[in-house]
Write an enzyme that holds these catalytic residues in place. Structure first.
Site, PDB file in Angstrom:
ATOM      1  N   HIS A 101       0.863  -1.187   0.000  1.00 24.14           N
ATOM      2  CA  HIS A 101       0.000   0.000   0.000  1.00 24.14           C
ATOM      3  C   HIS A 101       0.903   1.241   0.000  1.00 24.14           C
ATOM      4  CE1 HIS A 101      -2.835   3.038   1.333  1.00 24.14           C
ATOM      5  NE2 HIS A 101      -3.800   2.203   0.967  1.00 24.14           N
ATOM      6  N   GLU A 169      -3.633   2.086  -7.369  1.00 21.28           N
ATOM      7  CA  GLU A 169      -3.962   3.138  -6.405  1.00 21.28           C
ATOM      8  C   GLU A 169      -3.006   4.311  -6.595  1.00 21.28           C
ATOM      9  OE1 GLU A 169      -6.439   1.549  -2.935  1.00 21.28           O
ATOM     10  OE2 GLU A 169      -4.360   1.723  -2.315  1.00 21.28           O
TER      11      GLU A 169
HETATM   12  C1  PEP Z   1      -6.780   3.109   0.302  1.00 19.21           C
HETATM   13  O1  PEP Z   1      -6.195   3.521   1.294  1.00 19.21           O
HETATM   14  O2  PEP Z   1      -6.524   1.989  -0.153  1.00 19.21           O
HETATM   15  C2  PEP Z   1      -7.763   3.986  -0.312  1.00 19.21           C
HETATM   16  C3  PEP Z   1      -8.176   3.684  -1.492  1.00 19.21           C
HETATM   17  O3  PEP Z   1      -8.182   5.080   0.449  1.00 19.21           O
HETATM   18  P1  PEP Z   1      -9.322   6.154   0.054  1.00 19.21           P
HETATM   19  O4  PEP Z   1     -10.481   5.392  -0.507  1.00 19.21           O
HETATM   20  O5  PEP Z   1      -9.613   6.849   1.330  1.00 19.21           O
HETATM   21  O6  PEP Z   1      -8.701   7.051  -0.978  1.00 19.21           O
END
Ligand code: PEP
Length: 257
Positions: A101, A169
């Site tokens: 992450h 992400e």
């Molecule tokens: C995450 O931390 O994996 C994430 C997607 O956070 P958020 O949805 O708050 O952006």
């Protein structure tokens, strides 16, 4: 058939009573009781101390939910004070862990070498990896972005594709309320799909789900799920309130994936 996943990442939020009440509402939710095809999976990743009680609560309610950890140690056991091993989270009921992450990469300086060790441990235990990748800033050129993703995918090449979920992400979209535009997610997921094809061969790679994560909410989820290479979402902030996540589950099931 491609498996699709909607996964809540609670991060370092919620206490035992809050998580118990959340799971209890979730397992009784009419949304979850709707007929759901077997390829749609709903999961969540609480903090370590709550894995076991979530497992017990889920066993009791028979709710079809997947339990994950948010992280594992790079060591498999031994003198690593304060760490939690993959075997221990498996013992507590988790079927896998989020790996890489961006908060782990940026705050705890996790390197590709660390991630390879974690991935290898999950591989040997036949557990799932939800492997996060993506760029730090929104101003990378297409070429640099593609190069970065190639590098981030490369370390997965010896991991069994059937145990792998990839989560795109972009770091600049996480927790900022600034979601990536569908065109951007489409472009990046196309690059990721190509790099997965190269790493695993197109037949094996075809079954690896690519999720999107970064400020997902009830307003943007459906358009994200419409994208060709996207098979679900990893949700942070919007998963913390039961009602909001319940709406996301409804949108996910109604998306006819
Ligand atoms: C995450 O931390 O994996 C994430 C997607 O956070 P958020 O949805 O708050 O952006």
């Amino acid at each position: 058939m491609m498996h699709h996943h909607l996964i809540a990442n609670f991060k370092m939020n919620l206490l035992d009573s809050e998580i118990r009440s959340y799971i209890s509402k979730l397992s009784q939710s009419s949304v979850l009781r709707k007929k759901r095809p077997d390829h749609l999976h709903i999961g969540f990743a609480p903090s370590f101390p709550y894995l076991q009680s979530c497992r017990d609560q889920l066993t009791h309610t028979l709710a079809p939910l997947d339990l994950y950890a948010q992280n594992i140690s790079e060591a498999s056991q031994g003198a690593h004070t304060g760490e939690v091993s993959a075997q221990q989270i498996l013992d507590c009921g988790a079927r896998g862990s989020i790996i890489g992450h961006s908060e782990r990469r940026s705050i705890y300086h996790e390197t590709p070498e660390t991630l390879v060790k974690k991935i290898n441990i999950l591989k040997h235990l036949k557990m799932r990896a939800i492997y996060c990748l993506g760029e730090e800033t929104s101003d990378l050129s297409d070429r640099d972005l593609d190069y970065l993703l190639k590098d981030q995918v490369k370390i997965l090449k010896d991991f069994p594709p059937t145990q792998l979920i990839v989560a795109y992400e972009p770091q600049w979209a996480i927790g900022t309320g600034r979601d990536a535009a569908p065109q951007h997610i489409h472009k990046v997921s196309t690059y990721i799909r190509q790099h997965l094809d190269t790493a695993f061969g197109s037949v094996e790679a075809a079954g690896i789900p690519i999720l999107y994560g970064g400020s997902v909410n009830a307003r943007n989820l459906s358009s994200i799920l419409d994208l060709d290479h996207i098979s679900g979402a990893l949700v942070g902030s919007a998963s913390l309130e039961f009602d909001h996540f319940n709406t996301l589950i409804e949108l996910f099931i109604d998306a006819n994936l």
